[in-house]
Each structure stands twice: as structure tokens, then as C-alpha cells.
Scaffold this motif. Structure first.
Motif, mmCIF file in Angstrom:
data_model
loop_
_atom_site.group_PDB
_atom_site.id
_atom_site.type_symbol
_atom_site.label_atom_id
_atom_site.label_comp_id
_atom_site.label_asym_id
_atom_site.label_seq_id
_atom_site.Cartn_x
_atom_site.Cartn_y
_atom_site.Cartn_z
ATOM 1 N N SER A 213 37.722 34.202 29.090
ATOM 2 C CA SER A 213 37.537 35.451 28.133
ATOM 3 C C SER A 213 37.426 34.828 26.776
ATOM 4 C CB SER A 213 38.748 36.210 28.153
ATOM 5 O OG SER A 213 39.891 35.792 27.906
ATOM 6 N N TYR A 214 36.874 35.548 25.971
ATOM 7 C CA TYR A 214 36.942 35.109 24.456
ATOM 8 C C TYR A 214 37.049 36.758 23.741
ATOM 9 C CZ TYR A 214 31.782 36.247 24.804
ATOM 10 O OH TYR A 214 30.586 36.519 24.848
ATOM 11 N N ALA A 215 36.977 36.683 22.332
ATOM 12 C CA ALA A 215 37.052 37.773 21.507
ATOM 13 C C ALA A 215 36.179 37.417 20.440
ATOM 14 C CB ALA A 215 38.318 38.339 21.057
ATOM 15 N N ARG A 216 35.377 38.679 19.732
ATOM 16 C CA ARG A 216 34.519 38.320 18.598
ATOM 17 C C ARG A 216 34.710 39.582 17.901
ATOM 18 N NH1 ARG A 216 29.924 41.045 20.383
ATOM 19 N NH2 ARG A 216 29.839 41.594 22.584
ATOM 20 N N GLU A 217 34.610 39.357 16.597
ATOM 21 C CA GLU A 217 34.684 40.847 15.840
ATOM 22 C C GLU A 217 33.150 40.904 15.121
ATOM 23 O OE1 GLU A 217 36.448 42.167 11.350
ATOM 24 O OE2 GLU A 217 36.915 40.159 12.401
ATOM 25 N N ARG A 218 32.636 42.277 15.270
ATOM 26 C CA ARG A 218 31.574 42.762 14.813
ATOM 27 C C ARG A 218 31.381 42.790 13.381
ATOM 28 N NH1 ARG A 218 32.525 46.202 19.605
ATOM 29 N NH2 ARG A 218 31.063 45.535 21.353
ATOM 30 N N LEU A 219 30.592 42.170 12.726
ATOM 31 C CA LEU A 219 30.452 42.199 11.047
ATOM 32 C C LEU A 219 29.452 43.161 10.557
ATOM 33 C CD1 LEU A 219 31.553 38.542 10.474
ATOM 34 C CD2 LEU A 219 33.310 40.513 10.442
ATOM 35 N N ARG A 220 28.253 42.955 11.157
ATOM 36 C CA ARG A 220 27.131 43.795 10.827
ATOM 37 C C ARG A 220 26.544 44.222 12.300
ATOM 38 N NH1 ARG A 220 29.205 42.609 6.711
ATOM 39 N NH2 ARG A 220 28.320 41.728 4.841
ATOM 40 N N GLU A 327 39.419 27.247 29.972
ATOM 41 C CA GLU A 327 41.023 28.140 29.646
ATOM 42 C C GLU A 327 40.619 29.507 29.989
ATOM 43 O OE1 GLU A 327 39.159 26.717 26.978
ATOM 44 O OE2 GLU A 327 39.771 24.665 27.496
ATOM 45 N N LYS A 328 41.634 30.299 30.243
ATOM 46 C CA LYS A 328 41.691 31.694 30.394
ATOM 47 C C LYS A 328 41.237 32.524 29.531
ATOM 48 C CE LYS A 328 44.184 31.675 34.603
ATOM 49 N NZ LYS A 328 43.440 32.119 35.712
ATOM 50 N N TYR A 329 41.619 32.099 28.089
ATOM 51 C CA TYR A 329 41.761 32.970 26.909
ATOM 52 C C TYR A 329 41.132 31.860 25.822
ATOM 53 C CZ TYR A 329 45.148 35.528 29.456
ATOM 54 O OH TYR A 329 45.868 36.316 30.438
ATOM 55 N N ASP A 330 40.282 32.430 24.714
ATOM 56 C CA ASP A 330 39.819 32.299 23.537
ATOM 57 C C ASP A 330 38.902 30.767 24.095
ATOM 58 O OD1 ASP A 330 41.184 33.921 22.049
ATOM 59 O OD2 ASP A 330 42.953 32.802 22.126
ATOM 60 N N ILE A 331 37.824 30.991 24.721
ATOM 61 C CA ILE A 331 37.156 29.766 25.180
ATOM 62 C C ILE A 331 36.582 29.088 24.310
ATOM 63 C CG2 ILE A 331 37.511 30.344 27.692
ATOM 64 C CD1 ILE A 331 34.614 31.276 27.434
ATOM 65 N N TYR A 332 36.103 29.801 23.132
ATOM 66 C CA TYR A 332 35.211 29.356 22.049
ATOM 67 C C TYR A 332 35.689 29.169 20.686
ATOM 68 C CZ TYR A 332 31.680 30.857 25.170
ATOM 69 O OH TYR A 332 30.824 31.342 26.394
#
Length: 358
Positions: A213-220, A327-332
Motif C-alpha cells: 500500500s501507499y498514500a498520496r495527497e492530491r494537490l491539484r 513492504e506492506k505500507y509506504d512502498i514509495y
């Protein structure tokens, strides 16, 4: 070496194009693409392409079965969530081909924002306060929060959504879409408006086990001025973020809807006024840029293909042994991606922008 044969439905949409791009950089596959739009069907890099009927036409599943038989397809990836639901409903008719999608009742639950809210609330997931739309419910939430979010119970891309600060705005918005015949009042929900950061958590699961998994913030968002809510479905600028609280909340949301997740589960979250991430919806499909981040991981960041989620998904779906998992989390790593129509693809690594070549 024989190439595995893959069918991608909704291949001509941005999500389908990105998914196929990620597969192409990861390995050798024979890919059949299907799409309802005859023009966008030309976009993905596939070996064979078919114009399909709409997902809700009986001919859609018949074409899928015909293509599977003709090309001896081993695995199907439905990109649009509406097509995930169709294939989940017809799973028995496709029992001889690989599919990594949730069971039908899970798909139906996730696609209904009201019913999924109730399921997640029962599991104590952090959520914005939500009610079925009514004059009374809207008045109550407006009195409590000062601003609310009117949105459709079903649909993607911020469908029929609008932040409002008055009861009159809410009534006129719902009345507009009902007058046009596109909705009924009970097709809407009203939610506490969350003013903070807009985040997505994308994850891959296999028979109940979180693979990555990974998380990202949308900025535009793309062309936000074209939508009164300024939400248009896919971002032009987004950045990888690492926050254990996002991982915890998003994972709990997935497990509240499906105790044994299988496939892609992509969670939308916004930060509330207290600075905590709250879940706004769970999608049981690959987010539009999931394949693009995987492509960037291999093409630009030079990460090994175990960080390519479409590759892992297809290989697991084909029943193959995957030598090494990420990894299970934060792969990038914490990089920023920027893209726009006719403008190419760029990433920002350690404060320096560079173009990602095709």
C-alpha cells in the motif's frame, strides 16, 4: 517464452491506459483491451482491441466470454468499478479465468456510500458525520458544522457533489438533478464538510492478506473550474505521503467492508478540523493513477518490479509464485508527480523536477 494472456476492460480510460503502461514495463504479456468508447479504445498499448457494449447491456458479458474463449485469456482486469460489479455478478460464468475482485455483496456495499458508511461506522472507523439527504438532516448538520457536502450515494469523480453553506443551496442542488431525471432525493447523502488535506490510500490484497500500500495527497485536480465542487475525479499534481495514521484508518475501513479483501481497495480520505484523517469512501477498483505510480516507480525511480502493483496483482491472479514482495505500507519514497493534458509527466525528487520519458 509464452506470454500470459490478459483482458483489460475499460482499457481506454485513463486508469486503464495507466494500468497497461505499468504492465508493459514489468514484463511480457499478450493484452486484449475492451472499451465502450471507440476513440479512447485506440489509446492503450494492447495487442488486440474490441469496442464493447455498455457495461449494463447483456451483450457486454457475452463479448467478455467470447474474447476469453477466442484468445484463451487467463486473467481479467476490470478497470471501471461498474464493470467490477458486472463481473462479480457473473463470476460463475467466468469460473475458468482468473479474477481478483471482491465478492458481489462487498462490491455492492462499497459502491453505496450510505450503506458503506453504516458498515464502517459500526466498526468505529473515523468518518465524517453522514446522513441520508433530507431537509431535516441537512438543517441539522448545517447547524452543527456550518458547511456540508451534498453528494450522490453512487458514482465516481465527485458525481453530483457540492459543498453548501445554506439549506436553500442544498435544496436547489438536489432539485436540479431530480428535475433533469438524473437522480431522486434518496440518491443523495449529506456529510460533514471536511476542510483539510485530500488523501488517497491505494492497496492490494490477496485472500485477506495486505500485499502492499501507499498514500498520496492530491494537490491539484484537472480543470477544477469546470466543476462547482472543484472535484473532477483525478489529480494533475499529487505527492506521496507517509503517515501511520492514514495507514491505520484506511486499513480499518477496508476490513470493515470486507473481512477477507481480495484485489484492489482504494480509500479516499480528508482531514477533519481536528487534523485527523477521515474516510469518505472505499473504491473496490484501482484508482486512476495507481498504474502510473507503478510505472514511475520502475521507469523513473528505478525500483524493482516488486513495487509495480499491477504486475503483482496479475502474477498473483495467475496463480504464480512471486519471489519477493514489497513492504506492506509506504512502498514509495516521498516524491511529487505532475501531469496534464498534452504536457507530459514530471516528478519532483528532493526538490528537483525532472521529466519522465516514455
Amino acid at each position: 517464452m509464452r506470454k500470459p494472456k490478459i483482458l483489460v476492460t475499460g482499457a481506454g480510460g485513463v486508469g486503464g491506459v495507466n494500468f497497461i503502461k505499468a504492465l508493459r514495463i514489468a514484463g511480457e504479456y499478450f493484452i486484449v483491451g475492451m472499451d465502450y468508447d471507440e476513440f479512447y479504445l485506440q489509446l492503450p498499448e494492447v495487442d488486440v482491441r474490441f469496442k464493447s457494449p455498455r457495461h449494463d447491456a447483456p451483450e457486454f458479458i457475452e463479448l467478455v466470454k467470447k474474447v476469453v474463449k477466442k484468445y484463451r485469456v487467463e486473467f481479467i482486469h476490470p478497470q471501471p468499478e461498474v464493470e467490477v460489479e458486472v463481473l462479480a455478478e457473473k463470476r460463475e460464468e467466468l469460473r475458468d479465468v482468473g479474477l481478483m475482485i471482491p465478492k458481489l455483496h462487498v462490491v455492492k456495499l462499497a459502491r453505496d456510500k450510505w450503506e458503506s458508511y453504516r458498515a464502517m461506522a459500526s466498526a468505529s472507523v473515523n468518518l465524517p458525520e453522514t446522513k441520508l439527504y433530507s431537509i431535516e438532516a441537512t438543517s441539522e448538520l448545517l447547524a452543527r458544522y456550518g458547511e456540508v457536502w451534498i453528494r450522490a450515494r453512487k458514482g465516481a469523480g465527485g458525481r453530483l457533489s457540492l459543498p453548501v453553506k445554506s439549506l436553500k443551496e442544498a435544496e436547489l442542488w438536489v432539485k436540479l438533478w431530480c428535475t433533469r431525471g438524473m437522480a431522486k432525493p434518496n440518491d443523495f447523502i449529506v456529510q460533514e464538510y471536511l476542510p483539510g488535506r485530500d488523501v488517497a490510500w491505494d492497496s492490494l490484497w490477496f485472500h485477506g492478506e495486505l500485499i502492499a500500500s501507499y498514500a498520496r495527497e492530491r494537490l491539484r485536480y484537472i480543470f477544477p473550474h469546470l466543476s462547482p465542487s472543484r472535484i473532477t475525479g483525478t489529480p494533475t499534481v499529487s505527492k506521496i505521503v507517509r503517515d501511520p495514521e492514514i495507514n491505520r484508518v484506511a486499513e480499518s475501513a477496508v476490513l470493515a467492508l470486507d473481512p477477507k479483501p481480495h484485489g484492489f481497495y482504494c480509500v479516499d480520505l480528508k482531514y477533519n478540523s481536528s487534523g485527523k484523517p477521515a474516510v469518505t469512501e472505499v473504491n473496490v477498483k484501482a484508482h486512476t493513477t495507481l498504474g502510473l505510480w507503478s510505472y514511475i516507480a520502475q521507469r523513473a525511480l528505478k525500483l524493482p518490479r516488486k513495487y509495480n502493483l499491477p504486475y503483482l496483482y496479475v502474477e498473483l491472479g495467475l496463480g504464480k509464485e512471486v519471489d519477493e514482495l514489497p513492504e506492506k505500507y509506504d512502498i514509495y519514497p516521498e516524491v511529487t508527480m505532475m501531469r496534464h493534458i498534452d504536457s507530459g509527466l514530471l516528478i519532483n525528487v528532493n526538490g528537483v523536477w525532472r521529466r519522465v520519458e516514455p
